[in-house]
Write an enzyme that holds these catalytic residues in place. Structure first.
Site, PDB file in Angstrom:
ATOM      1  N   LEU A   1       0.827  -1.218   0.000  1.00  0.00           N
ATOM      2  CA  LEU A   1       0.000   0.000   0.000  1.00  0.00           C
ATOM      3  C   LEU A   1       0.859   1.265   0.000  1.00  0.00           C
ATOM      4  O   LEU A   1       0.331   2.356  -0.172  1.00  0.00           O
ATOM      5  CB  LEU A   1      -0.967   0.001   1.199  1.00  0.00           C
TER       6      LEU A   1
ATOM      7  N   ASP B   1       0.288  -9.575  -4.972  1.00  0.00           N
ATOM      8  CA  ASP B   1       1.558  -8.847  -4.900  1.00  0.00           C
ATOM      9  C   ASP B   1       1.404  -7.470  -5.576  1.00  0.00           C
ATOM     10  O   ASP B   1       2.292  -7.021  -6.301  1.00  0.00           O
ATOM     11  CB  ASP B   1       2.711  -9.647  -5.525  1.00  0.00           C
TER      12      ASP B   1
HETATM   13 ZN   LIG Z   1       8.340 -10.407  -2.711  1.00  0.00          ZN
END
Ligand SMILES: [Zn+2]
Length: 433
Positions: A74, A316
Site C-alpha cells: 500500500l 503482490d
Molecule cells: Zn516479494
C-alpha cells in the site's frame, strides 16, 4: 441500513454452501443466509417495505465471500506518490477484495508497534476495506537483527515478512521460524538468493540473452525455498512462501507437504497467465520480481494450483509512479499493479477448467484465513458483511485509464477477459462498478 441479496448463486466454502439463495444483511453483519429449495423458496426479506431496505437482485450472478489478498504493497507511509492506504483500498474493493494484508517495506519500515499503529489508524480513517498489517522480520528489513515480533503481534500484525528482500542469513531465518512457532504466526518468505539474482532484471534463458538483459535463474528462487523448507522442518515453524513462479519451486513445495512440513504457498495471477515473452519490446510493465518465467513454469504453477500444492492466489499489488516505469528496462522498478485485474484473471482458471469455482473461492478467501488465522472469508450468520458479487459472463476490458489505484503499471492493458466483480460489499457498505 439493511440489504437483501436475492437469487444469487452463493458459494461459501467455509460452510460448504454452493447453490441459489438469499442473504440478509443488517448493521454491517450477515443476519441470515439461506438456500432456496422447492419447499422453502426463500428466507424472505421480512415483509418490510421500509426505505431502509436495499434489494439487490443477484439472479444469474455469483455471490461470494469478499476476497482476501494476503500480499499487497500500500506504500504508505513514505511512498504516497505511488499509492496510499486510501487509493490502495479503493482499488481493492473495486477488484472484489474486502481484506488486504500490507507488506512492511514502507518508509519507515513497519518493524515496530508505532508504525503498525499508524497503518491501522490511517486504515480506519481513510481505508475502504479491512487492512491487516504484516510486520518486518528484521529491523529496517536489513536482514541483520530480528524486529520486535512479539510487540508488533500484540499491536495487530498478522504475519511477518521482509518481502521485497529475502532474509539471507539462515541463522536469522531459523530464529524467525522459532518465533513463528512460539507466537503462532506465519513467516512469509520472499525467496531469492541475492548472490545469484544480483542485478538480474528478467528470467534467465535464451530470451534474456537475445534481449541483452541480465537474467535471474530459477535457482535463485528454488535454493531459498529449499533452505526455508529445511528450516521449517528443523524448527516446526510456520512457513508461507510468497509469489511462487517456477516449476522447480512447485515440486519442492509439493514434496515438503508430502513429508508433513508446515509449509503453505501463494502465487499471483501474472505467474499463471503470461510468460517472459511479455518483456519483449523492453516492456517495463512486465518487469516484476520474481520475473515472469516460461510456458513450462506457467503450466506447472497451474498444476500446483489445481492439485492444492499452491494454497493461495495473492496479487503482490506493487504500484509505481508512471515516471519510474518510463525509465530504461534495467533502471525501472519491479512490480505490477494487480488489485483491479486479479479476479478476472483468476476466473479464467475456472473458464479453462483448471479450477472449480469452489476451489478458486477457497484460494482467495478460506485458505488465507486459515494461514493467517483471521475471522474473515465466511458468509456465516453474524460475520462481517464482506461480500463480492461477480458476473461470470460479463466481458471486462483491462483499461488502466479506469484504474483507481495510482499504479497503472500492468502488462495486461487492453486484454479482454470474461468475468468480473460487479458489486463489493464491505462491512455492509456497497461499492458498485
Ligand atoms: Zn516479494
Amino acid at each position: 441500513m439493511r440489504i437483501f441479496i436475492q437469487n444469487g448463486h452463493i458459494i461459501d466454502p467455509s460452510q460448504g454452501i454452493n447453490g441459489i439463495g438469499d442473504i440478509l444483511i443488517e448493521g454491517g453483519k450477515i443476519k441470515e443466509i439461506g438456500l432456496q429449495t422447492p419447499s422453502h423458496p426463500t428466507i424472505g426479506e421480512g415483509g418490510h417495505s421500509d426505505s431502509e431496505l436495499r434489494i439487490i437482485d443477484a439472479g444469474g450472478l455469483m455471490v461470494l465471500p469478499g476476497l482476501i489478498d494476503m500480499h499487497v504493497h500500500l506504500r504508505e507511509p513514505g511512498f504516497e506518490y505511488k499509492e496510499t492506504i486510501n487509493t490502495g483500498t479503493l482499488a481493492a474493493v473495486k477488484g472484489g477484495f474486502t481484506t488486504v494484508c500490507c507488506m512492511p517495506n514502507t518508509f519507515p519500515v513497519n518493524d515496530n508497534a508505532s508504525v503498525t499503529e499508524f497503518i491501522k489508524r490511517k486504515a480506519s480513517q481513510e481505508g475502504h476495506c479491512t487492512v491487516l498489517p504484516i510486520g518486518a522480520i528484521t529491523k529496517g528489513q536489513k536482514g541483520e537483527e530480528l524486529a520486535e515480533i512479539g510487540t508488533m503481534k500484540k499491536e495487530g500484525c498478522i504475519a511477518f515478512s521482509d518481502d521485497g528482500n529475502p532474509v539471507m542469513s539462515s541463522l536469522l531465518m531459523r530464529r524467525a521460524l522459532e518465533y513463528s512457532k512460539a507466537f503462532n504466526v506465519p513467516v512469509i518468505s520472499h525467496c531469492e538468493d541475492l548472490t545469484l539474482s544480483e542485478d538480474g532484471v528478467m528470467n534467465e534463458g535464451l530470451l534474456s540473452v537475445t534481449l541483452g538483459l541480465k537474467g535471474i535463474p530459477v535457482e535463485a528462487e528454488q535454493i531459498m525455498i529449499f533452505r526455508d523448507i529445511l528450516l521449517a522442518e528443523l524448527t516446526g515453524g510456520r512457513l508461507h512462501i510468497a509469489h511462487v513462479s517456477t516449476e522447480g519451486s512447485v515440486n519442492l513445495i509439493r514434496n515438503a507437504k508430502k513429508r508433513g512440513v508446515q509449509v503453505t504457498a501463494e502465487t499471483c495471477p501474472h505467474y499463471f497467465s503470461i510468460t517472459e515473452e511479455a518483456v519483449i519490446g523492453y516492456n517495463t510493465n512486465a518487469k516484476v520480481n520474481p520475473p515472469l518465467r516460461t510456458k513450462r513454469d506457467v503450466e506447472a504453477i497451474r498444476e500446483g494450483l489445481r492439485d492444492g500444492t499452491i494454497d493461495v492466489i495473492a496479487t503482490d499489488h506493487a504500484p509505481h509512479h508512471r515516471d519510474e516505469k518510463l525509465r530504461a528496462f534495467d533502471m525501472a522498478p519491479f512490480g505490477i499493479s494487480g488489485l483491479e485485474t486479479a479476479m478476472s484473471l483468476s476466473l479464467q482458471l475456472v473458464e479453462e477448467g483448471i479450477l472449480t469455482m469452489n476451489q478458486l473461492v477457497e484460494k482467495m478467501t478460506l485458505n488465507p484465513t486459515k494461514i493467517l488465522q483471521i475471522n474473515k472469508g465466511s458468509l456465516k450468520t453474524g460475520s462481517d458483511a464482506d461480500i463480492v458479487i461477480a458476473d461470470q459472463g460479463r466481458e471486462f476490458k483491462i483499461d488502466t485509464e479506469r484504474f483507481v489505484s495510482k499504479g497503472r503499471n500492468t502488462p495486461f492493458e487492453g486484454l479482454v477477459l470474461k468475468g468480473m466483480p460487479v458489486i463489493t460489499i464491505c462491512k455492509g457498505k456497497i461499492y458498485e462498478q
